[in-house]
Motif scaffolding. Structure first.
Motif, PDB file in Angstrom:
ATOM      1  N   ASP A   1      38.562  43.837  42.422  1.00 14.00           N
ATOM      2  CA  ASP A   1      39.949  44.268  42.453  1.00 14.00           C
ATOM      3  C   ASP A   1      40.742  43.482  43.485  1.00 14.00           C
ATOM      4  O   ASP A   1      41.883  43.101  43.255  1.00 14.00           O
ATOM      5  CB  ASP A   1      40.026  45.753  42.745  1.00 14.00           C
ATOM      6  N   LEU A   2      40.138  43.230  44.656  1.00 14.62           N
ATOM      7  CA  LEU A   2      40.824  42.441  45.673  1.00 14.62           C
ATOM      8  C   LEU A   2      41.080  41.035  45.164  1.00 14.62           C
ATOM      9  O   LEU A   2      42.150  40.454  45.368  1.00 14.62           O
ATOM     10  CB  LEU A   2      39.986  42.405  46.950  1.00 14.62           C
ATOM     11  N   PHE A   3      40.085  40.493  44.480  1.00 14.48           N
ATOM     12  CA  PHE A   3      40.236  39.155  43.901  1.00 14.48           C
ATOM     13  C   PHE A   3      41.408  39.124  42.937  1.00 14.48           C
ATOM     14  O   PHE A   3      42.239  38.221  42.966  1.00 14.48           O
ATOM     15  CB  PHE A   3      38.940  38.785  43.168  1.00 14.48           C
ATOM     16  N   ALA A   4      41.500  40.143  42.089  1.00 14.22           N
ATOM     17  CA  ALA A   4      42.575  40.191  41.109  1.00 14.22           C
ATOM     18  C   ALA A   4      43.942  40.300  41.777  1.00 14.22           C
ATOM     19  O   ALA A   4      44.912  39.665  41.358  1.00 14.22           O
ATOM     20  CB  ALA A   4      42.366  41.361  40.158  1.00 14.22           C
ATOM     21  N   LYS A   5      44.015  41.097  42.837  1.00 13.83           N
ATOM     22  CA  LYS A   5      45.299  41.336  43.488  1.00 13.83           C
ATOM     23  C   LYS A   5      45.785  40.114  44.255  1.00 13.83           C
ATOM     24  O   LYS A   5      46.980  39.865  44.362  1.00 13.83           O
ATOM     25  CB  LYS A   5      45.192  42.526  44.436  1.00 13.83           C
ATOM     26  N   THR A   6      44.846  39.333  44.796  1.00  8.72           N
ATOM     27  CA  THR A   6      45.252  38.241  45.668  1.00  8.72           C
ATOM     28  C   THR A   6      45.349  36.894  44.974  1.00  8.72           C
ATOM     29  O   THR A   6      46.134  36.049  45.381  1.00  8.72           O
ATOM     30  CB  THR A   6      44.269  38.107  46.841  1.00  8.72           C
ATOM     31  N   LEU A   7      44.560  36.664  43.943  1.00  7.51           N
ATOM     32  CA  LEU A   7      44.493  35.331  43.353  1.00  7.51           C
ATOM     33  C   LEU A   7      45.102  35.224  41.971  1.00  7.51           C
ATOM     34  O   LEU A   7      45.424  34.126  41.538  1.00  7.51           O
ATOM     35  CB  LEU A   7      43.033  34.861  43.278  1.00  7.51           C
ATOM     36  N   LEU A   8      45.263  36.308  41.253  1.00  6.81           N
ATOM     37  CA  LEU A   8      45.752  36.225  39.891  1.00  6.81           C
ATOM     38  C   LEU A   8      47.221  36.631  39.816  1.00  6.81           C
ATOM     39  O   LEU A   8      47.630  37.601  40.449  1.00  6.81           O
ATOM     40  CB  LEU A   8      44.937  37.139  38.972  1.00  6.81           C
ATOM     41  N   PRO A   9      48.014  35.893  39.055  1.00 11.16           N
ATOM     42  CA  PRO A   9      49.393  36.320  38.851  1.00 11.16           C
ATOM     43  C   PRO A   9      49.431  37.639  38.099  1.00 11.16           C
ATOM     44  O   PRO A   9      48.502  37.966  37.343  1.00 11.16           O
ATOM     45  CB  PRO A   9      49.990  35.184  38.009  1.00 11.16           C
ATOM     46  N   ASP A 136      35.426  29.204  28.669  1.00  9.98           N
ATOM     47  CA  ASP A 136      36.773  29.127  28.115  1.00  9.98           C
ATOM     48  C   ASP A 136      37.620  30.311  28.582  1.00  9.98           C
ATOM     49  O   ASP A 136      38.780  30.149  28.975  1.00  9.98           O
ATOM     50  CB  ASP A 136      36.696  29.101  26.587  1.00  9.98           C
ATOM     51  N   ALA A 137      37.034  31.506  28.554  1.00  8.55           N
ATOM     52  CA  ALA A 137      37.766  32.698  28.970  1.00  8.55           C
ATOM     53  C   ALA A 137      38.123  32.637  30.450  1.00  8.55           C
ATOM     54  O   ALA A 137      39.234  32.992  30.854  1.00  8.55           O
ATOM     55  CB  ALA A 137      36.943  33.947  28.680  1.00  8.55           C
ATOM     56  N   PHE A 138      37.187  32.178  31.279  1.00  6.65           N
ATOM     57  CA  PHE A 138      37.439  32.103  32.718  1.00  6.65           C
ATOM     58  C   PHE A 138      38.532  31.086  33.031  1.00  6.65           C
ATOM     59  O   PHE A 138      39.399  31.322  33.883  1.00  6.65           O
ATOM     60  CB  PHE A 138      36.156  31.732  33.458  1.00  6.65           C
ATOM     61  N   MET A 139      38.515  29.955  32.347  1.00  6.69           N
ATOM     62  CA  MET A 139      39.475  28.899  32.629  1.00  6.69           C
ATOM     63  C   MET A 139      40.837  29.143  32.002  1.00  6.69           C
ATOM     64  O   MET A 139      41.871  28.798  32.565  1.00  6.69           O
ATOM     65  CB  MET A 139      38.916  27.562  32.143  1.00  6.69           C
ATOM     66  N   GLU A 140      40.850  29.735  30.797  1.00  7.14           N
ATOM     67  CA  GLU A 140      42.080  29.761  30.016  1.00  7.14           C
ATOM     68  C   GLU A 140      42.680  31.154  29.815  1.00  7.14           C
ATOM     69  O   GLU A 140      43.843  31.267  29.440  1.00  7.14           O
ATOM     70  CB  GLU A 140      41.820  29.136  28.634  1.00  7.14           C
ATOM     71  N   VAL A 141      41.889  32.215  30.017  1.00  4.59           N
ATOM     72  CA  VAL A 141      42.386  33.564  29.739  1.00  4.59           C
ATOM     73  C   VAL A 141      42.600  34.338  31.027  1.00  4.59           C
ATOM     74  O   VAL A 141      43.719  34.724  31.358  1.00  4.59           O
ATOM     75  CB  VAL A 141      41.430  34.329  28.794  1.00  4.59           C
ATOM     76  N   SER A 142      41.514  34.585  31.778  1.00  2.00           N
ATOM     77  CA  SER A 142      41.643  35.342  33.019  1.00  2.00           C
ATOM     78  C   SER A 142      40.394  35.164  33.860  1.00  2.00           C
ATOM     79  O   SER A 142      39.276  35.193  33.331  1.00  2.00           O
ATOM     80  CB  SER A 142      41.841  36.829  32.719  1.00  2.00           C
ATOM     81  N   HIS A 143      40.577  35.012  35.173  1.00  3.79           N
ATOM     82  CA  HIS A 143      39.428  34.933  36.073  1.00  3.79           C
ATOM     83  C   HIS A 143      38.651  36.243  36.120  1.00  3.79           C
ATOM     84  O   HIS A 143      37.534  36.283  36.635  1.00  3.79           O
ATOM     85  CB  HIS A 143      39.881  34.553  37.479  1.00  3.79           C
ATOM     86  N   LEU A 144      39.220  37.317  35.604  1.00  3.48           N
ATOM     87  CA  LEU A 144      38.508  38.592  35.573  1.00  3.48           C
ATOM     88  C   LEU A 144      37.299  38.539  34.649  1.00  3.48           C
ATOM     89  O   LEU A 144      36.401  39.375  34.747  1.00  3.48           O
ATOM     90  CB  LEU A 144      39.445  39.708  35.114  1.00  3.48           C
ATOM     91  N   SER A 145      37.261  37.577  33.736  1.00  6.27           N
ATOM     92  CA  SER A 145      36.110  37.469  32.830  1.00  6.27           C
ATOM     93  C   SER A 145      34.846  37.107  33.592  1.00  6.27           C
ATOM     94  O   SER A 145      33.742  37.459  33.184  1.00  6.27           O
ATOM     95  CB  SER A 145      36.384  36.439  31.738  1.00  6.27           C
TER      96      SER A 145
END
Length: 211
Positions: A1-9, A136-145
């Motif tokens: 969750d911290l990763f998502a909040k800080t690194l993902l738009p 593909d999902a990690f690079m193009e969809v979301s790092h949450l994958s």
């Protein structure tokens, strides 16, 4: 969750997405570059290499292996060594490492006695990208994958960034033996081991090669 909040738009956090568009020019180009690297090694060293399609991922992408041996076109009663990479979609650098090992052995076999002996006395198998859908999902969809293979586990036709199976925990050996330690039964957990042992096509492809 911290990763998502800080690194993902914000628009890439925890939202359901349609399956990746494999016709996207960027994704096709990235996958083609990887496949071209294997084909180039095969073309440069045709006497000791063979390119093998082990199977396909849940998303229909080929899982490629490069066999290196002095008799690459046939089976031999020699020790076999397997280098595989990117069972987890997030492990991007490991693909480059396996490709580099193959390049190094092939480029040095004429001048390095050890490299020559490995090609002569072993069957070397290189599988640089076990999990093409996850990459593909990690690079193009979301790092949450993260680690998973981006399979539509619930079958609703949409890929949530947290869907998929952790391939490294899907192999039959000790599958589920430790309960909720090391792997999980909850599908949205990063280490979800799958609905059953060897349920994933990517795992089945590697098992077939090992046999």
């Amino acid at each position: 969750d911290l990763f998502a909040k800080t690194l993902l738009p914000p628009d890439r956090r925890l939202r359901a997405l349609p399956p990746p568009d494999t016709s996207s020019s960027e994704r096709v180009a990235a996958l083609r570059a990887f496949e071209d690297a294997l084909r180039q090694l095969n073309a440069e060293h045709p006497d000791v290499t063979r390119l093998v399609e082990l199977g396909q991922s849940a998303g229909g992408k080929s899982i490629w292996a490069l066999k290196v041996s002095d008799a690459a076109g046939r089976g031999e009663r020699e020790p076999a060594v397997l280098f595989d990479a990117a069972q987890h979609g997030v492990e991007l650098w490991s693909t480059e490492l396996v490709l580099d090992i193959a390049r190094t052995i092939l480029s040095r076999r004429a001048s390095d006695a050890r490299a020559a002996a490995w090609v002569r006395e072993l069957e070397l198998w290189f599988v640089p990208l076990v999990n093409p859908d996850g990459r593909d999902a990690f690079m193009e969809v979301s790092h949450l994958s993260g680690r998973k293979n981006a399979r539509d586990v619930d079958g609703d036709g949409r890929i949530d960034p947290r869907e998929g199976v952790d391939l490294n925990r899907n192999f039959p050996f000790a599958w589920g033996r430790f309960g909720e330690r090391g792997s999980r039964t909850r599908p949205r957990h990063p280490r979800f081991r799958g609905p059953s042992a060897a349920s994933e096509l990517e795992v089945q492809a590697l098992m077939k090669l090992a046999r």
